[in-house]
Scaffold this motif. Structure first.
Motif, PDB file in Angstrom:
ATOM      1  N   HIS A  46      14.251  -9.483   4.650  1.00  0.00           N
ATOM      2  CA  HIS A  46      13.574  -8.923   3.344  1.00  0.00           C
ATOM      3  C   HIS A  46      11.970  -7.777   4.201  1.00  0.00           C
ATOM      4  O   HIS A  46      11.316  -7.606   2.709  1.00  0.00           O
ATOM      5  CB  HIS A  46      13.437  -9.427   2.304  1.00  0.00           C
ATOM      6  CG  HIS A  46      14.628  -9.866   1.879  1.00  0.00           C
ATOM      7  ND1 HIS A  46      15.248  -9.120   1.197  1.00  0.00           N
ATOM      8  CD2 HIS A  46      15.502 -11.280   1.281  1.00  0.00           C
ATOM      9  CE1 HIS A  46      16.270  -9.495   0.570  1.00  0.00           C
ATOM     10  NE2 HIS A  46      16.248 -10.950   0.765  1.00  0.00           N
ATOM     11  N   GLY A  47      11.192  -8.619   5.485  1.00  0.00           N
ATOM     12  CA  GLY A  47       9.956  -7.765   5.539  1.00  0.00           C
ATOM     13  C   GLY A  47       9.009  -9.107   5.714  1.00  0.00           C
ATOM     14  O   GLY A  47      10.638 -10.385   5.929  1.00  0.00           O
ATOM     15  N   LEU A  48       8.575  -8.965   6.310  1.00  0.00           N
ATOM     16  CA  LEU A  48       7.224  -9.672   6.707  1.00  0.00           C
ATOM     17  C   LEU A  48       7.038 -10.529   5.478  1.00  0.00           C
ATOM     18  O   LEU A  48       6.347 -11.720   5.227  1.00  0.00           O
ATOM     19  CB  LEU A  48       6.279  -9.978   8.057  1.00  0.00           C
ATOM     20  CG  LEU A  48       7.056  -9.445   8.925  1.00  0.00           C
ATOM     21  CD1 LEU A  48       5.650  -8.913  10.277  1.00  0.00           C
ATOM     22  CD2 LEU A  48       7.070 -10.252   9.997  1.00  0.00           C
ATOM     23  N   PHE A  99       9.415   4.992   6.499  1.00  0.00           N
ATOM     24  CA  PHE A  99      10.286   3.415   6.108  1.00  0.00           C
ATOM     25  C   PHE A  99      10.454   2.341   6.809  1.00  0.00           C
ATOM     26  O   PHE A  99      10.403   1.269   6.720  1.00  0.00           O
ATOM     27  CB  PHE A  99      11.292   4.267   5.882  1.00  0.00           C
ATOM     28  CG  PHE A  99      11.849   4.934   4.400  1.00  0.00           C
ATOM     29  CD1 PHE A  99      11.609   4.268   3.845  1.00  0.00           C
ATOM     30  CD2 PHE A  99      12.757   5.672   4.328  1.00  0.00           C
ATOM     31  CE1 PHE A  99      11.618   5.256   2.126  1.00  0.00           C
ATOM     32  CE2 PHE A  99      12.868   6.820   3.774  1.00  0.00           C
ATOM     33  CZ  PHE A  99      12.998   6.285   2.467  1.00  0.00           C
ATOM     34  N   ALA A 100      10.112   3.199   8.624  1.00  0.00           N
ATOM     35  CA  ALA A 100      10.141   1.619   9.512  1.00  0.00           C
ATOM     36  C   ALA A 100       9.167   0.790   8.807  1.00  0.00           C
ATOM     37  O   ALA A 100       8.689  -0.920   9.381  1.00  0.00           O
ATOM     38  CB  ALA A 100       9.768   2.009  10.540  1.00  0.00           C
ATOM     39  N   VAL A 101       7.680   1.339   8.555  1.00  0.00           N
ATOM     40  CA  VAL A 101       6.626   0.672   8.245  1.00  0.00           C
ATOM     41  C   VAL A 101       6.679  -0.311   7.143  1.00  0.00           C
ATOM     42  O   VAL A 101       6.492  -1.821   6.821  1.00  0.00           O
ATOM     43  CB  VAL A 101       5.147   1.622   8.223  1.00  0.00           C
ATOM     44  CG1 VAL A 101       4.566   0.698   7.207  1.00  0.00           C
ATOM     45  CG2 VAL A 101       4.996   2.022   9.478  1.00  0.00           C
ATOM     46  N   ILE A 102       7.669  -0.325   5.850  1.00  0.00           N
ATOM     47  CA  ILE A 102       7.481  -0.169   4.947  1.00  0.00           C
ATOM     48  C   ILE A 102       8.730  -1.483   4.772  1.00  0.00           C
ATOM     49  O   ILE A 102       8.810  -2.222   4.281  1.00  0.00           O
ATOM     50  CB  ILE A 102       7.490   0.061   3.766  1.00  0.00           C
ATOM     51  CG1 ILE A 102       8.683   0.853   4.204  1.00  0.00           C
ATOM     52  CG2 ILE A 102       6.101   0.855   3.503  1.00  0.00           C
ATOM     53  CD1 ILE A 102       9.201   0.979   2.366  1.00  0.00           C
ATOM     54  N   VAL A 103       9.282  -1.135   6.178  1.00  0.00           N
ATOM     55  CA  VAL A 103      10.583  -2.465   6.404  1.00  0.00           C
ATOM     56  C   VAL A 103      10.333  -3.896   6.791  1.00  0.00           C
ATOM     57  O   VAL A 103      10.428  -4.739   6.512  1.00  0.00           O
ATOM     58  CB  VAL A 103      11.554  -2.013   7.073  1.00  0.00           C
ATOM     59  CG1 VAL A 103      12.674  -2.337   6.786  1.00  0.00           C
ATOM     60  CG2 VAL A 103      12.541  -1.141   5.588  1.00  0.00           C
ATOM     61  N   ILE A 104       9.198  -2.792   7.615  1.00  0.00           N
ATOM     62  CA  ILE A 104       8.816  -4.361   8.663  1.00  0.00           C
ATOM     63  C   ILE A 104       7.699  -5.221   7.991  1.00  0.00           C
ATOM     64  O   ILE A 104       8.216  -6.512   8.348  1.00  0.00           O
ATOM     65  CB  ILE A 104       7.623  -3.612   9.248  1.00  0.00           C
ATOM     66  CG1 ILE A 104       9.093  -3.519  10.700  1.00  0.00           C
ATOM     67  CG2 ILE A 104       6.915  -4.568  10.440  1.00  0.00           C
ATOM     68  CD1 ILE A 104       8.281  -2.536  11.991  1.00  0.00           C
ATOM     69  N   GLY A 118       1.547  -6.302   3.463  1.00  0.00           N
ATOM     70  CA  GLY A 118       2.925  -5.622   4.706  1.00  0.00           C
ATOM     71  C   GLY A 118       2.384  -4.674   4.937  1.00  0.00           C
ATOM     72  O   GLY A 118       3.088  -4.501   6.009  1.00  0.00           O
ATOM     73  N   ALA A 119       2.406  -3.485   3.857  1.00  0.00           N
ATOM     74  CA  ALA A 119       1.758  -2.318   4.968  1.00  0.00           C
ATOM     75  C   ALA A 119       1.083  -1.815   5.394  1.00  0.00           C
ATOM     76  O   ALA A 119       1.859  -0.825   6.728  1.00  0.00           O
ATOM     77  CB  ALA A 119       2.616  -1.122   3.792  1.00  0.00           C
ATOM     78  N   MET A 120       0.142  -3.000   6.148  1.00  0.00           N
ATOM     79  CA  MET A 120      -1.492  -3.142   6.818  1.00  0.00           C
ATOM     80  C   MET A 120      -0.387  -3.547   7.789  1.00  0.00           C
ATOM     81  O   MET A 120      -0.871  -2.788   8.766  1.00  0.00           O
ATOM     82  CB  MET A 120      -2.129  -3.403   5.428  1.00  0.00           C
ATOM     83  CG  MET A 120      -3.490  -3.605   7.076  1.00  0.00           C
ATOM     84  SD  MET A 120      -4.781  -3.992   5.649  1.00  0.00           S
ATOM     85  CE  MET A 120      -4.934  -2.255   4.677  1.00  0.00           C
ATOM     86  N   ILE A 121      -0.001  -4.508   7.301  1.00  0.00           N
ATOM     87  CA  ILE A 121       0.424  -5.183   9.270  1.00  0.00           C
ATOM     88  C   ILE A 121       1.284  -4.624   9.315  1.00  0.00           C
ATOM     89  O   ILE A 121       1.469  -4.921  11.258  1.00  0.00           O
ATOM     90  CB  ILE A 121       0.937  -6.725   8.295  1.00  0.00           C
ATOM     91  CG1 ILE A 121      -0.784  -7.418   7.768  1.00  0.00           C
ATOM     92  CG2 ILE A 121       1.556  -7.464   9.471  1.00  0.00           C
ATOM     93  CD1 ILE A 121      -1.414  -7.680   8.790  1.00  0.00           C
ATOM     94  N   GLY A 122       2.388  -4.030   8.959  1.00  0.00           N
ATOM     95  CA  GLY A 122       3.385  -3.256   9.788  1.00  0.00           C
ATOM     96  C   GLY A 122       3.036  -2.176  10.252  1.00  0.00           C
ATOM     97  O   GLY A 122       3.327  -2.040  11.545  1.00  0.00           O
ATOM     98  N   ALA A 123       1.861  -1.388   9.892  1.00  0.00           N
ATOM     99  CA  ALA A 123       1.506  -0.261  10.470  1.00  0.00           C
ATOM    100  C   ALA A 123       0.757  -0.326  11.807  1.00  0.00           C
ATOM    101  O   ALA A 123       0.634  -0.052  12.794  1.00  0.00           O
ATOM    102  CB  ALA A 123       0.549   0.172   9.473  1.00  0.00           C
ATOM    103  N   LEU A 124       0.068  -1.845  12.017  1.00  0.00           N
ATOM    104  CA  LEU A 124      -0.693  -2.150  12.477  1.00  0.00           C
ATOM    105  C   LEU A 124       0.299  -2.865  14.038  1.00  0.00           C
ATOM    106  O   LEU A 124       0.296  -2.424  15.472  1.00  0.00           O
ATOM    107  CB  LEU A 124      -1.514  -3.419  12.285  1.00  0.00           C
ATOM    108  CG  LEU A 124      -2.822  -3.377  11.539  1.00  0.00           C
ATOM    109  CD1 LEU A 124      -3.986  -4.625  11.347  1.00  0.00           C
ATOM    110  CD2 LEU A 124      -3.914  -2.787  12.783  1.00  0.00           C
ATOM    111  N   ILE A 125       1.255  -3.344  13.268  1.00  0.00           N
ATOM    112  CA  ILE A 125       2.435  -3.698  14.751  1.00  0.00           C
ATOM    113  C   ILE A 125       2.521  -2.708  15.160  1.00  0.00           C
ATOM    114  O   ILE A 125       3.252  -2.731  16.704  1.00  0.00           O
ATOM    115  CB  ILE A 125       3.460  -4.560  13.901  1.00  0.00           C
ATOM    116  CG1 ILE A 125       3.074  -5.951  13.161  1.00  0.00           C
ATOM    117  CG2 ILE A 125       4.461  -5.220  14.790  1.00  0.00           C
ATOM    118  CD1 ILE A 125       3.837  -6.752  12.275  1.00  0.00           C
ATOM    119  N   VAL A 126       3.498  -1.787  14.630  1.00  0.00           N
ATOM    120  CA  VAL A 126       3.755  -0.100  15.241  1.00  0.00           C
ATOM    121  C   VAL A 126       3.480   0.396  16.393  1.00  0.00           C
ATOM    122  O   VAL A 126       3.787   0.746  17.076  1.00  0.00           O
ATOM    123  CB  VAL A 126       4.147   0.456  13.848  1.00  0.00           C
ATOM    124  CG1 VAL A 126       5.685   2.387  14.473  1.00  0.00           C
ATOM    125  CG2 VAL A 126       5.945   0.100  13.410  1.00  0.00           C
TER     126      VAL A 126
END
Length: 396
Positions: free
Chosen positions: A385-387, A332-337, A345-353
Motif C-alpha cells: 500500500h506504499g510507504l 502515479f509512480a510517486v504516489i504509489v511509492i 508520502g508524495a514528498m518522500i516518493g518524489a525524493l526517492i524517484v
C-alpha cells in the motif's frame, strides 16, 4: 501584412544574424555542421568534416517560404557550403571528481523531485479526500502548460516588463485550474459518486481522452515555446556544477506548496473539515459537514496544483500534444511509492524517484527509464500500500 520580407542583418555578441520577418520570426546566422568522433584510446572528442554556411546562404530568396525552398532543393541559393575544414577542435575530457558527481546527483535529484512533487501533490490530495484516482490530472497539467506558453508569448509580444512574467505563470494555472476543475467535478464526477473506484478511474480516463482532443482543437499540434522565464534568471555555479536559477526555483516552489498545504490541513477550519472527510466520510456528513462542497473545493485545488505543475514546466521544455501522458504515469509512480492519499508520502516518493533517476542518469544512463518503475516494484513487494499509506477502517 506582407507574407515575406527582406532579410535584415544585424550584429550580436555571437556573430552576424540575418532576421527574416514573415508570418513568424526566423533568426539565422552563420552555421557550422560537423561530425563528432570519439577517440576511446586517447579519451578525447574531435569534430571532423566541418562545413560552414554564411548567413546569406541559408535564407530563402525573397518571396519564397522556407519550407518551399527546402523542398525544391534550394533553388537560387547564393552560395554553396565551404569545403570541409577538417579537425577544428580536440576537446580533452576532464575527469570529474567523485564529490562533484555526488553534488550533481543530489542537486539534479532535488530539482527533479521538486517538479514531481508539484505535479503529484494535487493527484494524491484528490484521492485522499474523494477516493478518486484522477487520470485526467495529466490533461490538467498539459492545459496549464499550454495556457502558460500562450500567455507568455502574448506578454512578451506586447512589450511588457520581463519580471512580470513570473506572476503570469501561476495566474494562468489558477485561472485554467479553477475553470477545468469546476467543469469536470460539477459536470461529470458528481454524477458518479458512490460508485466503485474502478468506474471512477474509467470515467476520468474518458475525460483525459476528451481533453487531449480539446487541446488539439484549441492549440493545434505544433509545439509551443515559453523559454523567456527560464533564461531571464540566469545561471549559478554550485561547487563546480552550473545550474539554471529557474530550475533551483522549482525546489523553493515545491517547499512552499508542501508547507502551505500542510498548514491549510492542520491549522485552518477548512483543513480540519477536509481531515474529517478523509477519516470518515459518512460520519462527517452525519455531523453536518457539507461533503459536496468539500469535494468540489478539493478537486478544484488539485486541478490548480496540476495546472501549476504544467505552467512551471512550460519554460523548461516544448509544449506538445501528449505531454500529459508521461506525467500522469510518473505521478502515479510517486504516489504509489509514497502511499495513496498521503501528502508526506508524495514528498518522500518524489525524493526517492528523483534521486534514483539522477543517480542512474549520471552513473548508468541506460537504465534511466527503467529505474523509476524498478523502485516502485521494489517498494510494493514489501509495502503493497506504499510507504506511508493511511490505515483504512474496515466496516463490519
Amino acid at each position: 501584412m506582407r507574407k515575406h520580407a527582406r532579410a535584415r542583418p544585424f550584429r550580436t555578441p555571437s556573430g552576424l544574424i540575418s532576421m527574416a520577418i514573415s508570418q513568424g520570426h526566423q533568426a539565422i546566422q552563420d552555421t557550422a555542421y560537423g561530425q563528432y568522433s570519439y577517440d576511446a584510446e586517447n579519451d578525447r572528442g574531435t569534430l571532423i568534416n566541418v562545413r560552414t554556411y554564411a548567413a546569406r546562404c541559408v535564407n530563402p530568396p525573397e518571396g519564397m517560404a522556407s519550407l518551399d525552398w527546402i523542398e525544391q532543393g534550394f533553388p537560387g541559393a547564393e552560395c554553396a557550403p565551404s569545403k570541409p575544414i577538417g579537425i577544428v577542435s580536440n576537446l580533452d575530457t576532464r575527469e570529474v571528481s567523485p564529490f562533484t558527481k555526488l553534488v550533481a546527483i543530489v542537486i539534479d535529484g532535488l530539482v527533479y523531485s521538486a517538479w514531481l512533487f508539484i505535479v503529484s501533490i494535487g493527484l494524491t490530495l484528490k484521492y485522499g479526500v474523494m477516493r478518486v484516482l484522477n487520470v485526467a490530472h495529466g490533461s490538467l497539467y498539459a492545459i496549464g502548460a499550454y495556457a502558460a506558453a500562450t500567455l507568455v508569448g502574448v506578454y512578451f509580444a506586447t512589450g511588457n516588463p520581463p519580471a512580470g512574467v513570473y506572476l503570469l505563470l501561476p495566474t494562468a494555472a489558477i485561472g485554467w485550474g479553477i475553470v477545468c476543475g469546476l467543469l469536470i467535478e460539477r459536470g461529470i464526477l458528481r454524477l458518479m459518486y458512490g460508485r466503485d473506484e474502478v468506474v471512477l478511474v474509467l470515467v476520468t480516463y474518458a475525460v483525459f481522452l476528451v481533453l487531449e482532443d480539446v487541446m488539439k482543437l484549441l492549440w493545434g499540434v505544433d509545439p509551443y515555446f515559453a523559454y523567456q522565464p527560464y533564461g531571464l534568471l540566469g545561471n549559478v555555479e554550485l561547487i563546480g556544477v552550473g545550474y539554471a536559477v529557474y530550475e533551483l526555483g522549482l525546489v523553493a516552489v515545491a517547499l512552499i506548496s508542501g508547507t502551505a498545504i500542510w498548514w491549510c490541513l492542520n491549522r485552518t477550519h477548512m483543513g480540519k473539515l477536509l481531515v474529517a472527510v478523509i477519516n470518515d466520510r459518512e460520519m462527517a456528513a452525519a455531523s453536518g459537514i457539507n461533503v459536496t462542497l468539500i469535494f468540489t473545493v478539493t478537486f478544484v485545488l488539485g486541478a490548480v496544483l496540476g495546472a501549476l505543475g504544467g505552467a512551471l514546466t512550460a519554460p523548461t521544455t516544448s509544449v506538445v500534444p501528449g505531454m500529459g501522458v508521461e506525467v500522469i504515469v510518473l505521478a502515479f509512480a510517486v504516489i504509489v511509492i509514497g502511499g495513496l492519499g498521503s501528502i508526506g508520502g508524495a514528498m518522500i516518493g518524489a525524493l526517492i524517484v528523483g534521486l534514483c533517476r539522477a543517480a542512474a542518469v549520471h552513473m548508468l544512463p541506460e537504465v534511466e527509464l527503467f529505474v523509476i518503475y524498478a523502485v516502485m516494484s521494489l517498494v510494493l513487494v514489501f509495502r503493497p500500500h506504499g510507504l506511508f499509506a493511511s490505515p483504512e477502517a474496515r466496516k463490519i
